[in-house]
Structure formats: structure tokens, C-alpha cells
Design a protein around this motif. Sequence first.
Motif, short mmCIF file in Angstrom:
data_model
loop_
_atom_site.label_atom_id
_atom_site.label_comp_id
_atom_site.label_asym_id
_atom_site.label_seq_id
_atom_site.Cartn_x
_atom_site.Cartn_y
_atom_site.Cartn_z
N LEU A 1 50.57 41.71 37.38
CA LEU A 1 50.71 43.05 37.85
C LEU A 1 49.51 43.79 37.00
O LEU A 1 49.07 45.11 37.18
CB LEU A 1 52.11 43.68 37.41
N VAL A 2 49.22 43.60 35.89
CA VAL A 2 48.29 44.26 34.87
C VAL A 2 46.97 43.82 35.55
O VAL A 2 45.89 44.99 35.58
CB VAL A 2 48.40 43.96 33.54
N CYS A 3 46.33 42.74 35.73
CA CYS A 3 45.08 42.13 35.95
C CYS A 3 44.88 42.33 37.50
O CYS A 3 43.60 42.26 37.64
CB CYS A 3 44.81 40.88 35.18
N LEU A 4 45.66 41.44 37.98
CA LEU A 4 45.27 41.51 39.55
C LEU A 4 44.67 42.54 40.40
O LEU A 4 44.04 42.33 41.17
CB LEU A 4 46.39 40.81 40.27
N PRO A 5 45.24 43.90 40.10
CA PRO A 5 44.56 44.95 40.84
C PRO A 5 43.18 45.12 40.54
O PRO A 5 42.33 45.56 41.44
CB PRO A 5 45.53 46.34 40.36
N LEU A 6 42.71 44.83 39.36
CA LEU A 6 41.51 45.06 38.84
C LEU A 6 40.63 44.21 40.11
O LEU A 6 39.38 44.31 40.45
CB LEU A 6 41.19 44.74 37.47
N VAL A 7 40.90 42.91 40.01
CA VAL A 7 40.27 41.91 40.70
C VAL A 7 40.26 42.44 42.45
O VAL A 7 39.17 42.21 43.15
CB VAL A 7 40.74 40.60 40.77
N VAL A 8 41.39 42.73 42.59
CA VAL A 8 41.62 43.26 44.17
C VAL A 8 40.82 44.34 44.50
O VAL A 8 39.95 44.41 45.60
CB VAL A 8 43.05 43.47 44.33
N LEU A 9 40.70 45.22 43.75
CA LEU A 9 39.61 46.43 43.92
C LEU A 9 38.11 46.22 43.97
O LEU A 9 37.74 46.73 44.73
CB LEU A 9 39.99 47.61 42.79
N ASP A 10 37.84 45.28 43.08
CA ASP A 10 36.48 44.81 43.08
C ASP A 10 36.28 44.14 44.31
O ASP A 10 35.17 44.43 44.90
CB ASP A 10 36.24 43.81 41.82
N LEU A 11 37.05 43.03 44.51
CA LEU A 11 36.53 42.43 45.82
C LEU A 11 36.45 43.29 47.03
O LEU A 11 35.99 43.07 48.28
CB LEU A 11 37.62 41.32 46.04
N LYS A 12 37.44 44.37 47.08
CA LYS A 12 37.42 45.13 48.29
C LYS A 12 36.46 46.37 48.45
O LYS A 12 35.94 46.63 49.50
CB LYS A 12 38.76 45.87 48.45
N TYR A 13 36.35 46.86 47.31
CA TYR A 13 35.26 47.96 47.23
C TYR A 13 34.16 47.98 46.53
O TYR A 13 33.07 48.51 46.88
CB TYR A 13 36.20 49.29 46.72
N HIS A 14 33.93 47.31 45.40
CA HIS A 14 32.94 47.13 44.31
C HIS A 14 32.11 46.03 44.24
O HIS A 14 31.09 46.04 43.42
CB HIS A 14 33.55 47.83 43.03
N HIS A 15 32.60 44.96 45.03
CA HIS A 15 31.88 43.67 44.73
C HIS A 15 30.35 43.81 45.23
O HIS A 15 30.27 44.12 46.16
CB HIS A 15 32.63 42.66 45.44
N LEU A 16 29.53 43.02 44.33
CA LEU A 16 28.14 42.89 44.53
C LEU A 16 27.94 41.53 45.57
O LEU A 16 28.66 40.83 45.43
CB LEU A 16 27.42 42.95 43.40
N SER A 17 26.78 41.67 46.16
CA SER A 17 26.40 40.57 46.76
C SER A 17 26.24 39.47 46.12
O SER A 17 25.71 39.18 45.11
CB SER A 17 25.02 40.64 47.73
N ASP A 18 26.94 38.14 46.60
CA ASP A 18 27.27 37.03 45.83
C ASP A 18 25.70 36.13 45.89
O ASP A 18 25.30 35.69 44.71
CB ASP A 18 27.94 36.01 46.51
N GLU A 19 24.91 36.40 46.86
CA GLU A 19 23.55 35.90 47.32
C GLU A 19 22.55 36.38 46.31
O GLU A 19 21.69 35.80 45.97
CB GLU A 19 23.07 35.81 48.54
#
Length: 361
Positions: free
Chosen positions: A150-168
Amino acid sequence: MAYNATNQSFTGSPNGFDWTVPALTRCSMCVIQTLLNAAMIVAFIVRRELRTSFTIYLMFLFCANIIYALGGYPLEVLRQGFPNRWFLSHAACAFYIYQVWVFCPVAMHLHVLITLNRLWAISFPVSYKNIHSEKVAVLICAGTFVYVHLVCLPLVVLDLKYHHLSDERYGCMLNTAAQNVYTTVVAIVSTDVPIVVVVGAYPFLWYKHLKRKKIGTAKPSRVEVHQTVGAATGVVSAIEPPAVVPNVLKRKSAFRRIEASSARPFVVLTLLTVSVLVCWTPDQVMWTMSCFNAANDAPGLRYTTSVLFTLQAALDPILFALSLRTFRKMLSRLICCCKRGVNEQPRGVKTVISLTQRDEQ
């Protein structure tokens, strides 16, 4: 710590794989850590008498260490060997970020549960004995797992959905700059606080343990004095009736065994606390400082703290096995399957049962 590994750009070779010191350490620890923790889990499965309400936390800790070693270390080695590049799928990158930012804190909070368990057992022994059980221990571990998510997973979800940079282009990493405040809060709550709790609670537990030990050792000496006086003068003791005097020596011996076994969980806690202080604290201090200061000018120091952090999960089963003599003997019999160990098995089982009964108090 793993957070540092996620956000640091280790200088890699433009052509080919770059074998850094943390990468080499994680490769070896992936095998060693898995084997050591798996050996402890097998011992718990084979020997039912080893499973108590206290050792349930250790079983969860060993399982978490294995999952992180098999799921996080190989991907971390790949990420460090090819910095700024990610050759696997986006799903693999998401799994790696989950391992680092969510599952790693789960293992750290299991250390907190071990400390809180001893705090409860020493400070409130009556309620601990009446309430705490294996089922309660499982529920507490499951609740901690949910809390960390509950504490940490929202940070990961928000990053992958809105803020994640290109892996390549940028490699597999959490975009901490886009959620700087949230990232700092999550890091402090999920990793700094557990270390503070584990290390900060130890002085109080040490004081309570010594106080309880002094009170306990005074009881058999008092019985012994009354027994000696009654035997010398022929006067019946008011505290120890004649009917139970022949059983005094037996009770005294049993009391000494209980007092000796009561120190076992505390020895485990002491060793785990020292290892947390040595292995986790330097890396976590580096990470906390980097949250408030973007400068990172000591790659050698970062390598050292990262290696120390990796060693913790391998030390957990070693320290536990070394701190409990009875468990060490039974684990040796399980691994070696020697004839002498088989012949002494009934006595060893009886000793373990006497020790584990005390763990519940």
C-alpha cells in the motif's frame, strides 16, 4: 542499497558487458543466498518441532530472500552490465522495478517484525503467551506484506503509467525526478524507518533481557537456600513442603534449561541487529543523502555500500544457524545424514522441543 542501484548510472563499457563489483557480488550471492536460505526452509519443513510462533517470521524472511535473489539480482546484474540500455521487454523492466521498490522493503520489514516480536515477548510475556501463536504470526506477516504494498506500489504504478522513461534510450529505472517528493517519502518510510526501529529498539530489549535474567536466576537460589537449611536443621521449610523437596533438584535443572533457552531468540535478534547495522545502514545513509543532494562523487563508496547491502540476505540464515546450537546440530544431521546423527536423533528432538516451548513465552 537497491534504490541506489536503480538511480545511479554505473559507468559501463560502450561495447560489451561491464562487470562491476556489485554485479559480480550479486551473481555469486544469487547462488549462495538461494542455497543457504533454501537449506533453512527445508530444515523447517522436515523438522516440525522447529516451527514455532517465533521462527515463522524467520521462515517468511528466508522465503523473501530467495524470491529477491532469483527475481531481482539477475535483472540488476543485466542493468548494471549494460547501463542506459535495456534489452528485455517492458514487462521485465516493470518486474525489476517492483522487486527493487516494493519487494525489497518487504524483506526489510520482516526484520522489524522479528524485533517487535521480541519486544512483545519481553515486555508483555503474559499477553504474548496467551495471544501469540503460529496463526497470529502468519497473519502479522501477511498484514505487513499488504502494508508495504500500500505504501510503495502506488509509486511504481504511477511511474509506469505516466512518468516512465524509454527503456531503450535510458535503461530500466524509476523516474525519481518526476516524483521526487513522493519517492523520498516512500524511501524514508519503507527503508529508513525499519532500520531505525531495528537498531533503536535493541538497547531497550537488551535492558529488559538482562533484568528478566536477573529476576529469573534469583528463583532457584532461593529454593536451594531453603532446602539446605531444612536438611541441616531438620525443620520443615514453609516455602518448600517435604513432599516436593525430592523434586527440587529436578525442577532446578529444568529451570536452568529454560533460562538457557530463553536467551536463544535474543541471541538471534542480537546478531541480526548487528548485521543490519553493518550491512544496511551505510547504503541507506548514502541513499538518504542523495535524496537531498543530487551530487554523487564517490562511486567507490557506492560500490562498497551496495556490496554490503547484498551480503545481508546471505547472512540471515548463517547467523540464525550459528546462534542456535540445537538447530545447528539438527541441520548438520539433515545435510550430512551421518550414522552418528541418526543414532542421536531422539535426544536431539527432545532438546529442540524443550527449547521451542520456551520461545512461545
